[in-house]
Write a protein that holds these residues in place. Sequence first.
Motif, mmCIF file in Angstrom:
data_model
loop_
_atom_site.group_PDB
_atom_site.id
_atom_site.type_symbol
_atom_site.label_atom_id
_atom_site.label_comp_id
_atom_site.label_asym_id
_atom_site.label_seq_id
_atom_site.Cartn_x
_atom_site.Cartn_y
_atom_site.Cartn_z
ATOM 1 N N ILE A 1 -3.199 12.917 -15.335
ATOM 2 C CA ILE A 1 -4.343 13.283 -16.162
ATOM 3 C C ILE A 1 -5.565 12.569 -15.650
ATOM 4 C CG2 ILE A 1 -5.322 13.186 -18.484
ATOM 5 C CD1 ILE A 1 -2.410 13.242 -19.513
ATOM 6 N N LYS A 2 -6.617 13.318 -15.378
ATOM 7 C CA LYS A 2 -7.865 12.731 -14.902
ATOM 8 C C LYS A 2 -8.564 12.056 -16.065
ATOM 9 C CE LYS A 2 -11.904 13.670 -12.206
ATOM 10 N NZ LYS A 2 -13.188 14.106 -12.588
ATOM 11 N N SER A 3 -8.927 10.786 -15.858
ATOM 12 C CA SER A 3 -9.650 10.069 -16.912
ATOM 13 C C SER A 3 -11.095 10.522 -16.933
ATOM 14 C CB SER A 3 -9.574 8.566 -16.692
ATOM 15 O OG SER A 3 -10.242 8.230 -15.503
ATOM 16 N N ASN B 1 -7.780 6.577 -10.220
ATOM 17 C CA ASN B 1 -7.280 7.730 -10.966
ATOM 18 C C ASN B 1 -7.789 9.035 -10.367
ATOM 19 O OD1 ASN B 1 -5.922 5.978 -12.626
ATOM 20 N ND2 ASN B 1 -7.432 6.066 -14.272
ATOM 21 N N ASP B 2 -9.036 9.045 -9.912
ATOM 22 C CA ASP B 2 -9.583 10.236 -9.249
ATOM 23 C C ASP B 2 -8.826 10.535 -7.958
ATOM 24 O OD1 ASP B 2 -11.460 10.583 -11.240
ATOM 25 O OD2 ASP B 2 -13.126 9.727 -10.089
ATOM 26 N N ILE B 3 -8.535 9.488 -7.179
ATOM 27 C CA ILE B 3 -7.785 9.685 -5.933
ATOM 28 C C ILE B 3 -6.415 10.279 -6.230
ATOM 29 C CG2 ILE B 3 -6.670 8.474 -4.012
ATOM 30 C CD1 ILE B 3 -9.059 6.445 -4.171
ATOM 31 N N TRP B 4 -5.722 9.725 -7.230
ATOM 32 C CA TRP B 4 -4.412 10.262 -7.611
ATOM 33 C C TRP B 4 -4.524 11.705 -8.067
ATOM 34 C CZ3 TRP B 4 0.446 8.919 -6.854
ATOM 35 C CH2 TRP B 4 0.752 7.599 -6.549
ATOM 36 N N TYR B 5 -5.523 11.986 -8.869
ATOM 37 C CA TYR B 5 -5.696 13.334 -9.414
ATOM 38 C C TYR B 5 -5.899 14.347 -8.286
ATOM 39 C CZ TYR B 5 -7.726 17.258 -11.970
ATOM 40 O OH TYR B 5 -7.992 18.493 -12.474
ATOM 41 N N TYR B 6 -6.785 14.035 -7.371
ATOM 42 C CA TYR B 6 -7.078 14.980 -6.295
ATOM 43 C C TYR B 6 -5.973 15.045 -5.267
ATOM 44 C CZ TYR B 6 -11.567 15.499 -8.449
ATOM 45 O OH TYR B 6 -12.547 15.776 -9.362
ATOM 46 N N THR B 7 -5.265 13.942 -5.038
ATOM 47 C CA THR B 7 -4.146 13.949 -4.102
ATOM 48 C C THR B 7 -2.964 14.718 -4.663
ATOM 49 O OG1 THR B 7 -4.853 11.818 -3.249
ATOM 50 C CG2 THR B 7 -2.613 12.469 -2.761
ATOM 51 N N ALA B 8 -2.774 14.661 -5.948
ATOM 52 C CA ALA B 8 -1.649 15.364 -6.581
ATOM 53 C C ALA B 8 -1.887 16.863 -6.633
ATOM 54 C CB ALA B 8 -1.418 14.822 -7.988
ATOM 55 N N MET C 1 -4.502 4.445 -4.162
ATOM 56 C CA MET C 1 -3.291 5.008 -4.716
ATOM 57 C C MET C 1 -2.164 3.991 -4.689
ATOM 58 S SD MET C 1 -3.317 8.963 -3.501
ATOM 59 C CE MET C 1 -1.572 8.925 -3.438
ATOM 60 N N GLY C 2 -2.495 2.733 -4.840
ATOM 61 C CA GLY C 2 -1.501 1.681 -4.751
ATOM 62 C C GLY C 2 -0.626 1.601 -5.969
ATOM 63 N N SER C 3 0.655 1.403 -5.708
ATOM 64 C CA SER C 3 1.615 1.227 -6.781
ATOM 65 C C SER C 3 2.861 0.595 -6.182
ATOM 66 C CB SER C 3 1.957 2.577 -7.401
ATOM 67 O OG SER C 3 2.921 2.433 -8.405
ATOM 68 N N LEU C 4 3.471 -0.333 -6.895
ATOM 69 C CA LEU C 4 4.733 -0.898 -6.455
ATOM 70 C C LEU C 4 5.516 -1.363 -7.661
ATOM 71 C CD1 LEU C 4 4.951 -4.320 -6.364
ATOM 72 C CD2 LEU C 4 3.110 -3.944 -4.760
ATOM 73 N N SER C 5 6.809 -1.516 -7.458
ATOM 74 C CA SER C 5 7.678 -2.053 -8.502
ATOM 75 C C SER C 5 8.092 -3.452 -8.089
ATOM 76 C CB SER C 5 8.923 -1.189 -8.676
ATOM 77 O OG SER C 5 8.573 0.068 -9.174
ATOM 78 N N ILE C 6 7.950 -4.378 -8.996
ATOM 79 C CA ILE C 6 8.272 -5.769 -8.697
ATOM 80 C C ILE C 6 8.893 -6.414 -9.932
ATOM 81 C CG2 ILE C 6 5.985 -6.590 -9.322
ATOM 82 C CD1 ILE C 6 6.240 -8.605 -7.033
ATOM 83 N N ASP C 7 9.788 -7.335 -9.681
ATOM 84 C CA ASP C 7 10.449 -8.048 -10.768
ATOM 85 C C ASP C 7 9.510 -9.122 -11.284
ATOM 86 O OD1 ASP C 7 12.071 -9.341 -12.522
ATOM 87 O OD2 ASP C 7 13.620 -9.868 -11.079
#
Length: 141
Positions: free
Chosen positions: A138-140, A124-131, A1-7
């Motif tokens: 949207i599950k791919s 995407n599955d991890i995000w879907y089930y965690t959400a 579920m990794g995500s970050l904002s970077i310049d």
Amino acid sequence: MGSLSIDIHKKEREFDNLTLSDKEVVKYLILFRNKVDVGYGANTNINIYQAGDTFDFNQQIIVLYASLDKTIEKASLTEKQKRIINYLYEGNTVEDVSRIVGLTRDAVYKMLDRAILKIVSANNDIWYYTAGHNGNIIKST
């Protein structure tokens, strides 16, 4: 579920999101881990032009790599795909890996691309089930 904002544009306040749902981000993280992850031999004096300081960047990258590692565990990769990723983590080029495993360069790229698709799908599955299946993600298929 990794995500970050970077310049990524090397200017103040022009951030882009780096997420494991983006196959180009996953590919970059795999191919260049030894350049940015100190645990894989990166130089701690990397010259990075970004909003914020290098310490914050390193913390964010470490967290993103930790998420990538956990996602790879869940991605059902073949042993050969895992080996190829580990060779790349160590700083080997795709050409080096092709010689090590006895495959053509194109075969290694295809195997890497299939592994990346599995990693993105697992993320995407991890995000879907965690959400909580609430429809925000949207599950791919």
